[in-house]
Write a protein that holds these residues in place. Structure first.
Motif, mmCIF file in Angstrom:
data_model
loop_
_atom_site.group_PDB
_atom_site.id
_atom_site.type_symbol
_atom_site.label_atom_id
_atom_site.label_comp_id
_atom_site.label_asym_id
_atom_site.label_seq_id
_atom_site.Cartn_x
_atom_site.Cartn_y
_atom_site.Cartn_z
ATOM 1 N N ARG A 42 0.834 -1.153 -0.053
ATOM 2 C CA ARG A 42 -0.071 0.038 -0.112
ATOM 3 C C ARG A 42 0.771 1.144 -0.031
ATOM 4 N N MET A 43 0.312 2.265 -0.334
ATOM 5 C CA MET A 43 1.261 3.695 -0.396
ATOM 6 C C MET A 43 0.585 4.372 1.014
ATOM 7 N N LEU A 44 1.682 4.432 1.769
ATOM 8 C CA LEU A 44 1.450 5.022 2.873
ATOM 9 C C LEU A 44 1.620 6.429 3.165
ATOM 10 N N ALA A 45 0.680 7.255 3.585
ATOM 11 C CA ALA A 45 0.918 8.696 3.773
ATOM 12 C C ALA A 45 1.598 9.217 5.001
ATOM 13 N N ILE A 46 2.743 9.605 4.786
ATOM 14 C CA ILE A 46 3.618 10.171 5.672
ATOM 15 C C ILE A 46 4.057 11.717 5.423
ATOM 16 N N ASP A 47 4.392 12.239 6.700
ATOM 17 C CA ASP A 47 4.704 13.679 6.363
ATOM 18 C C ASP A 47 3.858 14.583 5.462
ATOM 19 N N ASP A 49 1.596 15.159 2.387
ATOM 20 C CA ASP A 49 1.163 14.373 1.274
ATOM 21 C C ASP A 49 2.022 13.412 0.633
ATOM 22 N N ARG A 50 3.059 13.169 1.365
ATOM 23 C CA ARG A 50 4.219 12.029 0.814
ATOM 24 C C ARG A 50 3.484 10.712 0.954
ATOM 25 N N ARG A 51 3.926 9.849 -0.004
ATOM 26 C CA ARG A 51 3.510 8.745 0.003
ATOM 27 C C ARG A 51 4.820 7.556 -0.142
ATOM 28 N N VAL A 52 4.571 6.530 0.672
ATOM 29 C CA VAL A 52 5.802 5.442 0.704
ATOM 30 C C VAL A 52 5.265 4.119 0.456
ATOM 31 N N HIS A 53 6.001 3.346 -0.548
ATOM 32 C CA HIS A 53 5.412 1.955 -0.802
ATOM 33 C C HIS A 53 5.869 1.204 0.248
ATOM 34 N N VAL A 54 4.831 0.492 0.996
ATOM 35 C CA VAL A 54 5.161 -0.298 2.422
ATOM 36 C C VAL A 54 4.224 -1.614 2.257
ATOM 37 N N ARG A 55 5.052 -2.523 2.597
ATOM 38 C CA ARG A 55 4.282 -3.842 3.160
ATOM 39 C C ARG A 55 4.401 -4.006 4.538
ATOM 40 N N ASP A 56 3.254 -4.011 5.359
ATOM 41 C CA ASP A 56 3.355 -4.319 6.672
ATOM 42 C C ASP A 56 2.470 -5.655 6.822
ATOM 43 N N GLU A 121 9.130 8.391 10.522
ATOM 44 C CA GLU A 121 7.785 8.987 9.633
ATOM 45 C C GLU A 121 6.880 7.580 9.662
ATOM 46 N N VAL A 122 7.538 6.607 9.077
ATOM 47 C CA VAL A 122 6.942 5.313 8.646
ATOM 48 C C VAL A 122 6.403 4.581 10.010
ATOM 49 N N ALA A 123 7.233 4.580 11.010
ATOM 50 C CA ALA A 123 6.825 4.086 12.360
ATOM 51 C C ALA A 123 5.872 4.695 12.803
ATOM 52 N N ASP A 124 5.752 5.986 12.971
ATOM 53 C CA ASP A 124 4.806 6.974 13.650
ATOM 54 C C ASP A 124 3.405 6.793 12.844
ATOM 55 N N ALA A 125 3.281 6.864 11.481
ATOM 56 C CA ALA A 125 2.393 6.532 10.580
ATOM 57 C C ALA A 125 1.646 5.076 10.929
ATOM 58 N N LEU A 126 2.291 4.160 11.202
ATOM 59 C CA LEU A 126 1.947 2.979 11.554
ATOM 60 C C LEU A 126 1.696 2.773 12.931
#
Length: 326
Positions: A42-47, A49-56, A121-126
């Motif tokens: 999925r494309m995770l929203a961080i910071d 409007d940034r989007r990061v490709h993540v698998r969780d 940023e990723v850890a906080d968003a998750l």
């Protein structure tokens, strides 16, 4: 002298023509998303409007491990580890800035500090508080940098053929990386970027050639040409490599597993010895006959070593805290 300038002009013209003939276009973002961004991506929203490709993946209440890929790689390099770990751990992996489906950073920053901030940023968003952080190659240097800056968030640290040690390779290394570091030549080659160069570079990075599959070469080649990634790679190489100082590393008391392929042609095995000498709480797992990416070349053995070690580390942490490791 006229003949000299005519020859020089002819060569310049030939180079320009060759550039436009052999230039390889960017890949189509929609096609890449459809091919490499399927569930559980999925494309995770961080910071903002940034989007990061993540698998969780894995149980939400399990201990967390975040996996950082190396230079010009992507989150798929951890697939075998993720498959083995997700039954007992929450496994998070993401394409770092300038890589994979995440694409280039909007701020154009590729210094170590920016990669370190992205982890938070990723850890906080998750909604992840504490975690084990593992990184390979460039990702290992970023993991080390994070441990220096934010040790309070880490349960454990895993360095897999990590960058950052002041040890120089004496071998031929990776052809693509070598060319990328040469001014002008690197710019031109990044635009031409033949598939054969990617295949040769991957082959040079590993000792176990079984991992150099057509599918793997296609993935490296296609995602390297994801819009903006080539420019990001050139800028990242222009930033230069950061080597850690002995006093920085010596202050990191986080339990650390140093994992290394003994035949690594990019970051030599001597770098593992450097980390082992200066990290105060480190364990070594080495792999004879294996190159730069043990999590692919010796997937079963390396993930088994990780599981045994990490179970002991988390159990010890749990005993000391009197609670549940998370």
């Amino acid at each position: 002298m006229k003949w000299f300038w005519r020859i020089l002009g002819g060569l310049a013209l030939a180079l320009v023509v060759a550039f436009f003939i052999f230039r390889v276009p960017d890949t189509d973002p929609a096609e890449m998303q459809a091919k490499y961004g399927t569930p559980p991506s999925r494309m995770l929203a961080i910071d903002g409007d940034r989007r990061v490709h993540v698998r969780d993946e894995g149980p939400r209440d399990a201990p967390v491990i975040i996996l950082l890929h190396g230079s010009n790689a992507d989150l798929h390099t951890w697939q075998k580890w993720a498959d083995a770990l997700k039954g007992d751990y929450r496994v998070v992996r993401f394409d770092q800035r300038g890589h994979g489906l995440t694409g280039p950073a909007a701020d154009g920053e590729y210094a170590l500090g920016s990669f370190v901030e992205d982890i938070d940023e990723v850890a906080d968003a998750l909604d992840i508080d504490r975690f084990t952080l593992a990184g390979n190659s460039m990702g290992g240097a970023i993991a080390m940098g994070y441990a220096i800056a934010k040790p309070e968030r880490l349960d454990a640290l895993v360095l897999v053929d990590a960058g950052g040690a002041p040890i120089e390779s004496e071998g031929s290394g990776n052809l693509a990386f070598t060319l990328a570091g040469i001014p002008v030549v690197g710019d031109a080659m990044s635009q031409m970027l033949p598939r054969s160069l990617v295949a040769r570079s991957l082959s040079q990075s590993v000792s176990n050639q079984d991992v150099v599959t057509p599918e793997a070469v296609d993935r490296y080649w296609e995602l390297a040409r994801y819009p903006g990634n080539r420019a990001a790679t050139r800028k990242r190489f222009s930033v230069g490599r950061k080597n850690f100082a002995v006093d920085e590393v010596g202050k990191v008391a986080v339990p650390t597993l140093v994992m290394w392929g003994e035949e690594d042609a990019l970051i030599p095995y001597e770098a593992a010895a450097w980390y082992m000498e200066h990290l105060p709480n480190a364990t070594l797992a080495s792999y004879p006959g294996i190159g730069h990416i043990p999590m692919e070349e010796a997937a079963e053995e390396s993930v088994a070593d990780l599981q045994v070690w990490l179970e002991k580390v988390l159990a010890s942490t749990n005993e000391q805290s009197g609670g549940t490791a998370s």
